[in-house]
Design a protein around this motif. Structure first.
Motif, PDB file in Angstrom:
ATOM      1  N   ASN A 109       0.822  -1.222   0.000  1.00  0.00           N
ATOM      2  CA  ASN A 109       0.000   0.000   0.000  1.00  0.00           C
ATOM      3  C   ASN A 109       0.851   1.265   0.000  1.00  0.00           C
ATOM      4  OD1 ASN A 109       0.476  -1.099   2.778  1.00  0.00           O
ATOM      5  ND2 ASN A 109      -0.462   0.830   3.421  1.00  0.00           N
ATOM      6  N   LEU A 110       0.484   2.182  -0.908  1.00  0.00           N
ATOM      7  CA  LEU A 110       1.204   3.443  -1.089  1.00  0.00           C
ATOM      8  C   LEU A 110       0.565   4.549  -0.262  1.00  0.00           C
ATOM      9  CD1 LEU A 110       1.711   3.370  -4.973  1.00  0.00           C
ATOM     10  CD2 LEU A 110       3.431   2.880  -3.222  1.00  0.00           C
ATOM     11  N   ASP A 149       4.602  14.541  -2.993  1.00  0.00           N
ATOM     12  CA  ASP A 149       4.297  14.126  -4.369  1.00  0.00           C
ATOM     13  C   ASP A 149       5.134  12.913  -4.775  1.00  0.00           C
ATOM     14  OD1 ASP A 149       2.679  14.475  -6.604  1.00  0.00           O
ATOM     15  OD2 ASP A 149       4.164  15.686  -7.669  1.00  0.00           O
ATOM     16  N   GLU A 150       5.455  12.080  -3.793  1.00  0.00           N
ATOM     17  CA  GLU A 150       6.221  10.844  -4.027  1.00  0.00           C
ATOM     18  C   GLU A 150       5.599   9.730  -3.184  1.00  0.00           C
ATOM     19  OE1 GLU A 150      10.735  11.171  -4.135  1.00  0.00           O
ATOM     20  OE2 GLU A 150      10.221  13.036  -3.106  1.00  0.00           O
ATOM     21  N   PRO A 151       4.452   9.187  -3.577  1.00  0.00           N
ATOM     22  CA  PRO A 151       3.861   8.112  -2.778  1.00  0.00           C
ATOM     23  C   PRO A 151       4.870   6.979  -2.579  1.00  0.00           C
ATOM     24  CG  PRO A 151       2.364   8.794  -4.525  1.00  0.00           C
ATOM     25  CD  PRO A 151       3.668   9.467  -4.794  1.00  0.00           C
ATOM     26  N   VAL A 152       4.895   6.460  -1.355  1.00  0.00           N
ATOM     27  CA  VAL A 152       5.866   5.426  -1.007  1.00  0.00           C
ATOM     28  C   VAL A 152       5.123   4.312  -0.279  1.00  0.00           C
ATOM     29  CG1 VAL A 152       6.397   6.579   1.184  1.00  0.00           C
ATOM     30  CG2 VAL A 152       8.083   5.026   0.193  1.00  0.00           C
ATOM     31  N   ARG A 153       5.631   3.087  -0.398  1.00  0.00           N
ATOM     32  CA  ARG A 153       5.004   1.998   0.355  1.00  0.00           C
ATOM     33  C   ARG A 153       5.155   2.288   1.847  1.00  0.00           C
ATOM     34  NH1 ARG A 153       6.629  -3.715  -2.414  1.00  0.00           N
ATOM     35  NH2 ARG A 153       8.722  -3.009  -1.883  1.00  0.00           N
ATOM     36  N   PHE A 154       4.032   2.260   2.553  1.00  0.00           N
ATOM     37  CA  PHE A 154       3.994   2.634   3.968  1.00  0.00           C
ATOM     38  C   PHE A 154       5.091   1.943   4.767  1.00  0.00           C
ATOM     39  CE2 PHE A 154       2.628   1.907   8.333  1.00  0.00           C
ATOM     40  CZ  PHE A 154       2.161   3.154   8.740  1.00  0.00           C
ATOM     41  N   ALA A 196      -6.087   1.019   9.650  1.00  0.00           N
ATOM     42  CA  ALA A 196      -6.461   1.514   8.311  1.00  0.00           C
ATOM     43  C   ALA A 196      -5.350   2.375   7.718  1.00  0.00           C
ATOM     44  CB  ALA A 196      -7.764   2.295   8.396  1.00  0.00           C
ATOM     45  N   LEU A 197      -4.768   3.233   8.542  1.00  0.00           N
ATOM     46  CA  LEU A 197      -3.686   4.096   8.054  1.00  0.00           C
ATOM     47  C   LEU A 197      -2.469   3.281   7.624  1.00  0.00           C
ATOM     48  CD1 LEU A 197      -3.875   7.027  10.640  1.00  0.00           C
ATOM     49  CD2 LEU A 197      -4.477   7.125   8.219  1.00  0.00           C
ATOM     50  N   ALA A 198      -2.234   2.153   8.309  1.00  0.00           N
ATOM     51  CA  ALA A 198      -1.053   1.331   8.021  1.00  0.00           C
ATOM     52  C   ALA A 198      -1.269   0.339   6.888  1.00  0.00           C
ATOM     53  CB  ALA A 198      -0.643   0.568   9.286  1.00  0.00           C
ATOM     54  N   GLY A 199      -2.532   0.014   6.581  1.00  0.00           N
ATOM     55  CA  GLY A 199      -2.775  -1.081   5.645  1.00  0.00           C
ATOM     56  C   GLY A 199      -3.504  -0.739   4.365  1.00  0.00           C
ATOM     57  N   THR A 200      -3.864   0.545   4.162  1.00  0.00           N
ATOM     58  CA  THR A 200      -4.576   0.918   2.938  1.00  0.00           C
ATOM     59  C   THR A 200      -3.746   1.905   2.115  1.00  0.00           C
ATOM     60  OG1 THR A 200      -5.685   2.790   4.017  1.00  0.00           O
ATOM     61  CG2 THR A 200      -6.840   0.663   4.059  1.00  0.00           C
ATOM     62  N   HIS A 201      -4.125   2.050   0.847  1.00  0.00           N
ATOM     63  CA  HIS A 201      -3.551   3.113   0.011  1.00  0.00           C
ATOM     64  C   HIS A 201      -4.196   4.433   0.408  1.00  0.00           C
ATOM     65  CE1 HIS A 201      -1.645   0.413  -2.994  1.00  0.00           C
ATOM     66  NE2 HIS A 201      -2.706  -0.355  -2.818  1.00  0.00           N
ATOM     67  N   HIS A 202      -3.394   5.457   0.645  1.00  0.00           N
ATOM     68  CA  HIS A 202      -3.948   6.807   0.774  1.00  0.00           C
ATOM     69  C   HIS A 202      -2.878   7.825   0.373  1.00  0.00           C
ATOM     70  CE1 HIS A 202      -2.369   6.725   5.072  1.00  0.00           C
ATOM     71  NE2 HIS A 202      -2.706   5.462   4.913  1.00  0.00           N
TER      72      HIS A 202
END
Length: 345
Positions: A205-206, A242-247, A302-308
Motif C-alpha cells: 500500500n502506497l 508528491d512521491e507516494p511510497v510503500r507505507f 487503516a492508516l497502516a494497511g490501505t492506500h492513501h
C-alpha cells in the motif's frame, strides 16, 4: 471612531506557532522578511523579531492583541491526532476556529490560511491519487478528523471578497521532520517495546508522507498567491511530497536509519482490522469501569494497511508548488536529527 491602520502585507500571525509545524513556519517566515506574531497556549522557544502572545484560542480579546495590524494569519493550532478527548478537539478545532474567524474580521485581517488535513476525505478505505473534489468523509476515522472537517468548512465558508477577507485551506498528509513529536518518537518507542515486527497486509500500500519544510512552503505559497481575483479563494489544496511510497518501506527506512530492525512478518489486513475493531468495542463497553488505550485502533490499522495518497496537481497549477525537499533527502535529514533516539543511545 478611530481610523483603522492598514495592515502591512509582511505582518503575519501564526496561531499555534509553538507547535511542530508552527515553529518551522515561523522560522521560514522570518527568513523571508516577515514580521511575525505567535499566538499559542505556551512559548516553546525565542526568536529575534518574533512576538509571543499567550492565551486561549477561544478568548477573542487575547487573539485580537496578537492580530493587531496583521495582514495574514496562519492557523495551525490543533491537538495531535490519536487522542480520544472529543471535547478538546471540539473546543480547539471548531469553537476556537470560530473565534479566530471573528477576531480576524474585527482586526481587519485580509487573509487566513488554515492547516487542514488530507484525512478529511479518508474513511479507512483506499484513496489513490485523490483530488480535492472528493467528498468529505461521511464516517470520519476519528474525532480529530471529524472536527477538522467542521473546521475546514468554517474557514472556507468565511471567505468574502465583499468584506476583503480571503481564506484558503492547506491539506498536508503524514507530516514528518526534525523536532516531530509524533511519528518518529512513537515509531521508535514501538520498536523498543518489540511492537514493530509485523507488516499489516502485503506491504504494497502506497501512502504520502510529507516533509515539514515542504508543508511550510505550501502554506507560504498559498498566502502569497491568495488574492481576490485568484482561484485560491475558498479552496483546499493537497500539499505532499508528491512521491507516494510503500507505507512499510518508509517505516523501515526510518527504523533502520536509527539502528532498529525493519518489520518482516506479515499479518492479514482483515484479521488485524477485525481484532482492532473488537478491542475498540470492548474498550467502549468497559470505559465506565476502566480506561484502556489499545495500541492498534481501527484508525491506525487503516492508516497502516490501505492506500492513501493524493494529487498535488491543483497546487502545482494554482500555487506553482513543487516540493523543495525530496523524500529521500527528507528521510536522511530527519534520521540525522534524532541522535538521542538511536538504538543504544
Amino acid at each position: 471612531m478611530a481610523t483603522r491602520v492598514r495592515p502591512s502585507s509582511k505582518r503575519c500571525a501564526v496561531i499555534g506557532g509553538s507547535g511542530f509545524l508552527g515553529r518551522h513556519l515561523v522560522e521560514r517566515l522570518v527568513d523571508r522578511g516577515y514580521t511575525v506574531s505567535v499566538f499559542d497556549i505556551r512559548q516553546a522557544y525565542e526568536l529575534p523579531g518574533v512576538t509571543f502572545h499567550l492565551g486561549d484560542l477561544c478568548d477573542k480579546q487575547a487573539l485580537l492583541s496578537a492580530l493587531k495590524e496583521v495582514s495574514v494569519v496562519f492557523h495551525c493550532a490543533s491537538p495531535a491526532p490519536g487522542s480520544d478527548d472529543r471535547s478538546l478537539f471540539q473546543r480547539v478545532n471548531v469553537d476556537g476556529t470560530r473565534t479566530v474567524i471573528q477576531a480576524c474580521l474585527e482586526a481587519g485581517v485580509q487573509k487566513l490560511v488554515l492547516t487542514s488535513s488530507a484525512s478529511v476525505v479518508f474513511e479507512g478505505t483506499d484513496i489513490k491519487n485523490g483530488k480535492e473534489d472528493l467528498p468529505y468523509a461521511k464516517k470520519p476515522i476519528d474525532y480529530y478528523t471529524a472536527t477538522k472537517i467542521q473546521q475546514e468548512k468554517l474557514v472556507l465558508e468565511a471567505c468574502s471578497k465583499e468584506k476583503g477577507f480571503l481564506t484558503v485551506a492547506i491539506r498536508p498528509h503524514g507530516i514528518f521532520g526534525p523536532r516531530d513529536p509524533q511519528l518518529v518518537p512513537i515509531l521508535v518507542d514501538s520498536a523498543r517495546r518489540g511492537k514493530m515486527k509485523f507488516i499489516i497486509g502485503d506491504g504494497s500500500n502506497l501512502v504520502d508522507f510529507t516533509y515539514v519544510e515542504n508543508v511550510v512552503h505550501g502554506h507560504i505559497l498559498a498566502a502569497e498567491h491568495l488574492k481576490a481575483d485568484s482561484p485560491l479563494c475558498a479552496q483546499a489544496y493537497h500539499i505532499t511530497n508528491d512521491e507516494p511510497v510503500r507505507f512499510w518501506d518508509f517505516m523501515s527506512q526510518v527504523l533502520v536509519g536509527l539502528g532498529y530492525s525493519a518489520p518482516r512478518l506479515h499479518l492479514p489486513y482483515a484479521l488485524v482490522y477485525g481484532l482492532s475493531l473488537l478491542l475498540w468495542l470492548i474498550t467502549l463497553v468497559l470505559r465506565p469501569l476502566v480506561q484502556i488505550k489499545p495500541t492498534f485502533t481501527p484508525m491506525r490499522v487503516a492508516l497502516a494497511g490501505t492506500h492513501h495518497y493524493y494529487s498535488c496537481a491543483r497546487a502545482k497549477q494554482d500555487l506553482g508548488y513543487r516540493p523543495p525537499v525530496s523524500l529521500q533527502e527528507a528521510i536522511t535529514r530527519t534520521v540525522e536529527s534524532y541522535p538521542h533516539l538511536r538504538q543504544g543511545a
